[in-house]
Write a protein that holds these residues in place. Sequence first.
Motif, PDB file in Angstrom:
ATOM      1  N   ALA A 154       0.822  -1.059  -0.141  1.00  0.00           N
ATOM      2  CA  ALA A 154       0.069   0.070  -0.045  1.00  0.00           C
ATOM      3  C   ALA A 154       0.953   1.444  -0.106  1.00  0.00           C
ATOM      4  O   ALA A 154       0.523   2.407  -0.514  1.00  0.00           O
ATOM      5  N   ASN A 155       2.062   1.213   0.537  1.00  0.00           N
ATOM      6  CA  ASN A 155       3.001   2.420   0.476  1.00  0.00           C
ATOM      7  C   ASN A 155       4.039   2.479  -0.310  1.00  0.00           C
ATOM      8  O   ASN A 155       5.051   3.428  -0.342  1.00  0.00           O
ATOM      9  N   LYS A 204       2.605   4.524  -6.207  1.00  0.00           N
ATOM     10  CA  LYS A 204       2.121   5.730  -5.711  1.00  0.00           C
ATOM     11  C   LYS A 204       1.589   6.792  -6.753  1.00  0.00           C
ATOM     12  O   LYS A 204       2.190   6.792  -8.010  1.00  0.00           O
ATOM     13  N   SER A 206      -1.635   3.981   2.503  1.00  0.00           N
ATOM     14  CA  SER A 206      -1.521   5.332   1.812  1.00  0.00           C
ATOM     15  C   SER A 206      -2.851   5.518   0.939  1.00  0.00           C
ATOM     16  O   SER A 206      -3.052   4.566   0.156  1.00  0.00           O
ATOM     17  N   ASN A 243      -2.337   5.246  -3.334  1.00  0.00           N
ATOM     18  CA  ASN A 243      -2.003   4.000  -3.812  1.00  0.00           C
ATOM     19  C   ASN A 243      -2.987   3.929  -4.936  1.00  0.00           C
ATOM     20  O   ASN A 243      -4.093   4.053  -4.899  1.00  0.00           O
TER      21      ASN A 243
END
Length: 251
Positions: free
Chosen positions: A21-22, A27, A61, A64
């Motif tokens: 997710a991070n 991103k 995040s 994502n």
Amino acid sequence: MLLGAICAVLVLLFLLSLWFANTSWLKITHVSVSGENVVPQASIEEVVQDGLVGKYAGLFSKANIFFYPKKSIEQDLHTLYPTLGTISIRALDFHTIAVTVSEREPSALWCPAADSTQCVLLDESGFAYAHAPEYSGNVYKTYLGALPDGPLPKQFLTPERFHSLSALVETFAKKIATTTVTTVAVDENNDVHIGTSDGYKILFALEENGGDVFQHFVLTLTAAPFTTHALSEFEYIDLRFGDKVYYKLKN
């Protein structure tokens, strides 16, 4: 031992999901906007970027590409910019999302009174989304009637009823082409009063089937006294009472 192994697997899965997710290679770093006209592209981008800030539960995040808050971003855009009609957000690649918008087109005006200049724009569904500039002439038909209190946006009637009513009004306008439909008022009893530039009104019930109302009107014009008097000589034609037609000639 088995319980310990299960716990270890769960911890590993959690850490993997946290990393997934991070990670920077998933991103969102770019927002592509298209379709805008009145609302500036930079303003739309700013709302989207604001929606990508932060983390879910302080861990995952929001930026994502698989977990970004699509629905809440769409809601924020609709709230801040009611002139936006449809909003589509989709991923283009692992770092880019595309935001495609279409802006509402004015279909009519809603005004608190026939002579008011404090009017708002209605789209084709009766959605009141922006204050209207002052127009000269009958650029749009003016609707009168109850509108919910509070700031824009608001809904005049229901979308289904507004669609039906506006279609019927357009049909009337074509039939009485020698005059202009100026106002369409819906009163507290859900009775509709179509006002014309010749000074006469056509009355009917909002709940009535539009096709039946129009057919009733057409048949009415084939009978006396409508065959011997121009419509401009009438004060009103009332179609609210089934097969009976009430009318009044001007003095």
